[in-house]
Design a protein around this motif. Structure first.
Motif, PDB file in Angstrom:
ATOM      1  N   UNK A 389       0.870  -1.176   0.163  1.00  0.00           N
ATOM      2  CA  UNK A 389      -0.056   0.169  -0.026  1.00  0.00           C
ATOM      3  C   UNK A 389       0.847   1.208   0.009  1.00  0.00           C
ATOM      4  N   UNK A 390       0.578   2.169  -0.703  1.00  0.00           N
ATOM      5  CA  UNK A 390       1.469   3.538  -0.805  1.00  0.00           C
ATOM      6  C   UNK A 390       0.460   4.265   0.139  1.00  0.00           C
ATOM      7  N   UNK A 391       0.919   4.507   1.478  1.00  0.00           N
ATOM      8  CA  UNK A 391       0.126   5.245   2.484  1.00  0.00           C
ATOM      9  C   UNK A 391       0.148   6.860   2.152  1.00  0.00           C
ATOM     10  N   UNK A 392       0.760   7.231   1.191  1.00  0.00           N
ATOM     11  CA  UNK A 392       0.718   8.780   0.823  1.00  0.00           C
ATOM     12  C   UNK A 392      -0.700   8.918   0.033  1.00  0.00           C
ATOM     13  N   UNK A 393      -0.819   8.037  -1.118  1.00  0.00           N
ATOM     14  CA  UNK A 393      -1.986   7.961  -2.002  1.00  0.00           C
ATOM     15  C   UNK A 393      -3.025   7.289  -1.502  1.00  0.00           C
ATOM     16  N   UNK A 394      -2.792   6.530  -0.357  1.00  0.00           N
ATOM     17  CA  UNK A 394      -3.898   5.573   0.350  1.00  0.00           C
ATOM     18  C   UNK A 394      -4.493   4.551  -0.735  1.00  0.00           C
ATOM     19  N   UNK A 395      -3.596   4.051  -1.435  1.00  0.00           N
ATOM     20  CA  UNK A 395      -3.878   3.298  -2.514  1.00  0.00           C
ATOM     21  C   UNK A 395      -2.973   1.625  -2.605  1.00  0.00           C
ATOM     22  N   UNK A 396      -3.661   0.878  -2.889  1.00  0.00           N
ATOM     23  CA  UNK A 396      -2.816  -0.458  -3.039  1.00  0.00           C
ATOM     24  C   UNK A 396      -1.925  -0.194  -4.413  1.00  0.00           C
ATOM     25  N   UNK A 397      -0.654  -0.586  -4.331  1.00  0.00           N
ATOM     26  CA  UNK A 397       0.393  -0.322  -5.524  1.00  0.00           C
ATOM     27  C   UNK A 397       0.141  -1.382  -6.610  1.00  0.00           C
ATOM     28  N   UNK A 398      -0.443  -2.308  -6.192  1.00  0.00           N
ATOM     29  CA  UNK A 398      -0.476  -3.416  -7.375  1.00  0.00           C
ATOM     30  C   UNK A 398       0.376  -4.685  -7.078  1.00  0.00           C
TER      31      UNK A 398
END
Length: 604
Positions: A389-398
């Protein structure tokens, strides 16, 4: 040594597809109510981060409603019990308990003078009952309908009437007191899900699974008109009146809420709540100037009449048991992951939260850890995979690394990640498998020593903590520490000098590093059931342990004979994970889906 509860980040309402929920409103306009499991959650409507939880029911609660005076709340549960309790005192003292029907209670309504109550649901001999709130004596029968009753309402003005919405597609009308059956209205063609009187009692509205909403005269129950034709494309789960009675809010399974003008029967505003299944709306509430709607996801939206595209605020969080807990390197954000695979990021100062987006595990998360040197966080779940997870964008990175079997825990240090699955302990570097060793003891947890090259793995089958040397990415066995029960969790202290391990034999055991011998002779065994988790304070002097017995205990490394017990930290719910925000603040999560923050004074 003392402690106090600082915040509760409350659970969302528990929802089920095809079943409406009931939101209760405070007559004073300050709070609203809903239920999840055995808990009734009271939330401040102006600042939803302020909440209180009532947990005295012994089985799941379905509905809770304020009395018109605002001094009491009545809550009804799966077994048919109603508890009437005080809202003024912090302890919520019980006033009365009754059993009006022998089955799940689905809705409750108070008479405007606080003296009578109607409860309906899925009883065995009867589907509803009217009784006095002080004595429980009967003041009428709810008869004349042949199936489970979903909704009921008391007319807020005299002459008193009661209306009920039933799964035999009818609306029942009762006059009293004592209340007697008068008639059924057969305008709906599917289950009637909600009936509500207007604030002045002149009209009442009924809503059903046929997508239709009807208005009736409050005294005679004559049909006044249909609202819309039909009102919604899907079933209507909830109706709520504007306090002045001029408008009506409806919530539907077609993923919309609509605001209707009562006089012209036309749509004033349509709120499109999204396209996903979770965006089906299962309840609504009109409280003062606030219009609330609850979705199948459990999210509660504050609708904006001036901008229907975007709610003023959405209350997010969890409504399934929380299984993992992590902290950002700057200690500003708490991450919680749940049984259904969702991760929520909470601001540790004010409780504001957001959900991590993207394709996650889809089911239970078993491990979660932030990389101290970047904005990345790693998670592993029972889909046998490791995700990022990218905690900055609050999205799973894939990133999606297949682990081959179910992971039970993981830890991270200097770009190296160690994950323990039921079959092997795997070392990963750069999101690739670098090394692994097969195991025959079913791991339960993993901890990497931040200062020395050691990895500890708890054994759930062989009652041992297995300690390995970690040399680059290769593991070699160093020693084992014996316990008297399955090891449930283990953690190295931040300064690297100690290892603590908990087990199902109710013990918390402290070892010195690098000898891995007992640190002191004092036995830490004050829990009454399996200890689920342990966590270190940042200064490495205190340990918190959480147990199946609903209790948190704070242990001191410097004063091993002293400890602090936080009893009933999560009432009727085991504690699943703990962490320390700082040396005096503990975060706990549990099976009750709540996240709690505690102030803990240091032991001296």
């Amino acid at each position: 040594m003392s402690y106090s509860s600082k915040y509760i980040y409350a659970t969302l309402p528990r929802t089920q597809r095809g079943i409406p929920i009931v939101l209760g409103g405070d007559p004073k306009g300050n709070n609203f109510l809903y239920t999840n499991g055995n808990s009734v959650i009271i939330r401040n409507i102006h600042d939803p981060a302020i909440s209180d939880i009532y947990t005295e029911h012994s089985c799941p609660v379905n509905v809770a409603k304020y009395s018109p005076s605002g001094f009491y709340i009545a809550s009804g549960d799966q077994s048919g019990k109603i508890r009437i309790w005080d809202t003024v005192n912090k302890e919520h003292l019980l006033k009365n308990e009754y059993q009006p029907i022998a089955g799940p209670i689905k809705d409750i309504s108070w008479s405007p003078d606080n003296q009578r109550m109607v409860a309906v649901g899925e009883g065995r001999e009867r589907f509803g009952h009217v009784f006095m709130t002080e004595t429980g004596t009967s003041v009428g029968e709810i008869a004349g309908q042949t199936k489970s009753i979903n909704s009921c309402d008391f007319r807020p003005s005299r002459p008193f009437r009661i209306v009920t919405g039933c799964e035999d597609n009818t609306v029942g009308v009762f006059e009293g007191p004592p209340f007697k059956f008068v008639m059924t209205k057969k305008d709906h063609t599917r289950f009637v899900q909600a009936v509500r009187y207007s604030p002045n009692g002149e009209l009442f509205a009924s809503a059903g699974f046929d997508g239709k909403v009807f208005l009736y005269d409050g005294k005679t129950a004559d049909l006044v008109s249909e609202v819309g034709s039909p009102a919604h494309k899907g079933g209507v789960y909830g109706v709520a009146w504007k306090p002045d009675g001029t408008q009506l809010l409806t919530a539907s399974g077609d993923k919309t809420c609509k605001l209707w003008d009562v006089e012209t029967k036309t749509v004033v505003t349509e709120f499109n709540m999204g396209n996903a299944v979770e965006d089906q709306q299962v309840s609504c509430l009109w409280q003062g100037q606030y219009l609330l709607s609850a979705g199948l996801s459990g999210f509660i939206s504050y609708l904006d009449v001036n901008n229907p595209e975007k709610p003023i605020r959405v209350i997010k969080g969890h409504n399934k048991p929380i299984t993992v807990l992590a902290l950002s390197p700057d200690r500003q954000t708490i991450y919680t992951g749940s049984h259904d695979g969702y991760i929520t990021a909470w601001n540790s100062k004010n409780g504001e939260n957001d959900r991590i987006e993207g394709i996650g595990h889809g089911n239970q998360i078993n491990g979660m850890k932030c990389d101290p040197s970047s904005t990345l966080m790693y998670t592993c779940g029972i889909d046998d995979s490791l995700k990022q997870v990218d905690t900055e964008t609050r999205n799973y990175t894939g990133v999606d690394v297949k682990l081959g079997s179910q992971p039970r825990g993981m830890d991270f240090k200097d770009g190296v990640l160690v994950a323990a699955t039921v079959k092997e302990v795997i070392v990963l570097e750069g999101n690739r498998r670098a090394n692994s060793i097969e195991v025959n003891y079913e791991p339960s947890s993993v901890s990497i020593n931040s200062q020395q090259p050691f990895v500890a793995v708890g054994g759930a089958m062989d009652n041992k903590v297995h300690v390995y040397n970690l040399n680059g990415t290769s593991l070699s066995e160093k020693c084992v520490c014996e316990h008297l029960g399955p090891v449930t969790d283990c953690a190295f202290s931040p300064d690297g000098n100690y290892l603590v391990a908990s087990d199902a034999n109710r013990k918390v055991i402290l070892y010195k590093v690098p000898e891995f011998e007992l640190a002191h002779k004092q036995e830490w065994g004050f829990h009454n059931a399996r200890v689920n988790c342990v966590a270190w304070s940042p200064n490495s002097t205190q340990i918190a342990s959480g147990s199946l017995d609903t209790t948190i205990i704070i242990w001191s490394v410097l004063h091993p004979a002293k400890h602090t017990i936080i009893k009933n930290a999560h009432p009727q719910s085991q504690i699943t994970r703990l962490l320390w925000l700082d040396d005096e603040t503990v975060v706990s999560v549990g099976q009750d889906c709540n996240t709690k923050i505690w102030n803990v004074a240091p032991i001296s």
